[in-house]
Design an enzyme around this catalytic site. Structure first.
Site: not given
Lengths: 336, 336
Positions: B141, B169, B221
């Site tokens: 990601c 995160r 994030h």
């Protein structure tokens, strides 16, 4: 020689710590601390033996709470040589005329503008420029933390460019009013952040760009520091320069986060678990494509405390040599 | 034309989302999903009508839980043209010999090494190089989020150097096992982080340095991106290039954090509140001393989903043109 008389105007997060640090020095003493509310901090101050003062319109509420008050804030200022203003950001500016009226020296914190004092202070960066001054601003915890590493590295290797990502705790541990609880908050969204210019208020020649976010944590800030140097240097050179700074502590030994740094400070039985030093992960010190990178953690509640003591010493010309003041302060509070 | 038969090996955070995205395309279909445990996700999969398969040693536990299983993972692979391996990082590598034995194409996720597939994929960066390949790795990601912005900006202005602070995160919303709860965790402490090399696995010519921390948040994030360009450009130029990317969404309108982005996605009634696009604060796009800075938020659970669909399309040569595949994928899942 009589001790320099210090008053603390605003006995909150910073004020209570400055009071305790000043009380531990042999060349200065606390002549009073001011409180606006009779809360637990006020009673602890009384139990410690500090003389308590209050704004004139708050005297009644203090007396009602059975807290004896020596007088008004103006009375406190009258008995002081220097006032450390630790009132909330922005409020300190309103007190300037009061200090001028009473002919007392004053120190403000980083929440006030540079222009208010006309001089922004960091002990390792510009101690000698503070000698004899009437008004000094001790820069914020983040700016202090940056100056402590940038200044010595600049002297040694020449700083071409600094880029810092500031990862900020959003609230102090005792603050139950602020968020976020579960989010990352770019703050400010409009870049760059004000922290770069604030470093320049101490070291105008440093080329620095900063970005900042607020995070759901209360313990410490973390800086991701990136520096381009003029001169060639190695990771060992960097580590050696930083190791000479008493207010830079290397962390390792299984410490992988801000939480473990605080646990270390608790185990060291530091007062209020204060961590006055920048905590640099020395393992993180890396030169990559000729640029330095490292992580450091900054304890927002306490890292400016030694600088407040040094500022008093410079303004009162108790010590002309910054390095000697730093050593004296650090020894007295138990940093070394 | 018959639809391409897609199997999902590992129906967790990524697998369940890839299954739903594939099911919405008109040129591919889900022929089976594999589960190792009869948990709530398995029952939801059954209710959606997906054929469920399991490793041979797990068949009994599935039957005991009253979950009917079509066959073993090997049976599932036999009926597929391409397997999307969404097993946990590191586990996928062990499945390669199985895919080779059955002569089926396979896609791995970013948790596996580049070398496993020999090719790392990002739709806007290298779609055409994936055409007809048997093995492809869809990057993580964070890497996907970086490629989506670096690639188009590089084509337009030439990227000289990229520096990124990745604010990660630490756990997904449904994960109750991981921390931290109240700390900032430099991770890795030894710099730079692996994310830079991972971007190079897609775009080997990009000069990039990354640093990363783990944070007490579950939602998204955030990247603090800094880019030096070869060519002169303005903030408007940057904004214009990014505005042309369907998988980059500008956020503003009072959105000051990742929490508010998720609230937006919930209000948009996105499935599982997925935010497939990079969310760039366009107000943050700043050129400062000739360097670009901006903030973007990345939804870790969903932002690689469109790329998995495009990877299938490229490998099966259903569409030669990357831009057309991107548009087709995005329309089918409701991104545009």
């Amino acid at each position: 020689m009589s001790k320099v008389k210090v008053a603390i105007n605003g006995y909150g997060t910073i004020g209570k710590r400055v009071a305790d640090a000043v009380a531990l020095q042999d060349d200065m003493e606390i002549v009073g601390v001011s409180k606006t509310r009779p809360n637990f901090e006020a009673f602890i101050a009384r139990d410690k033996g500090y003389d308590i003062y209050a704004p004139s319109d708050r005297m009644d509420s203090m007396k009602k709470a059975d807290l004896s008050v020596m007088g008004t804030v103006e009375d406190m200022i009258d008995v002081a040589d220097v006032v450390v203003d630790c009132t909330p950001g922005g409020v300190g500016a309103e007190n300037k005329s009061l200090y001028e009226k009473h002919g007392v020296k004053a120190i403000w914190q980083g929440g006030e503008d540079h222009e208010l004092a006309g001089f922004s202070f960091n002990a390792v960066s510009n101690y000698s420029e503070a000698l004899g001054r009437d008004f000094v601003r001790v820069v914020s915890c983040n700016t202090t933390g940056l100056c402590r590493v940038i200044s010595p590295l600049d002297k040694e290797f020449g700083v071409k460019k600094v880029r810092v990502s500031l990862l900020r705790r959003s609230a102090d541990p005792g603050d139950i009013k602020k968020g976020p609880i579960n989010a990352i908050v770019p703050n400010p969204v409009k870049l760059p952040s004000h922290h770069g210019p604030d470093v320049k208020s101490v070291m105008p020649h440093i080329n620095i760009t900063t970005t900042a976010v607020k995070l759901p944590t209360t313990l410490m800030h973390v800086h991701i520091v990136n520096i381009d140097f003029e001169k060639d240097c190695t990771e060992k050179d960097i580590e050696e320069v930083l190791s000479r700074q008493s207010r830079v502590r290397f962390v390792g030994q299984g410490i992988s986060s801000t939480a473990e740094i605080i646990e270390l400070s608790r185990d060291m039985l530091r007062p209020r678990y204060d961590m006055w030093e920048n905590c640099v992960w020395n393992e993180s010190i890396s030169l990559y494509e000729k640029e330095l990178y490292f992580f450091q953690a900054i304890h927002q509640e306490s890292n400016v405390i030694p600088e407040n003591v040094d500022a008093i010493r410079a303004m009162m010309e108790l010590e002309k040599d910054g390095e000697k003041s730093i050593e004296k302060t650090d020894k007295a509070i138990g940093l070394i």
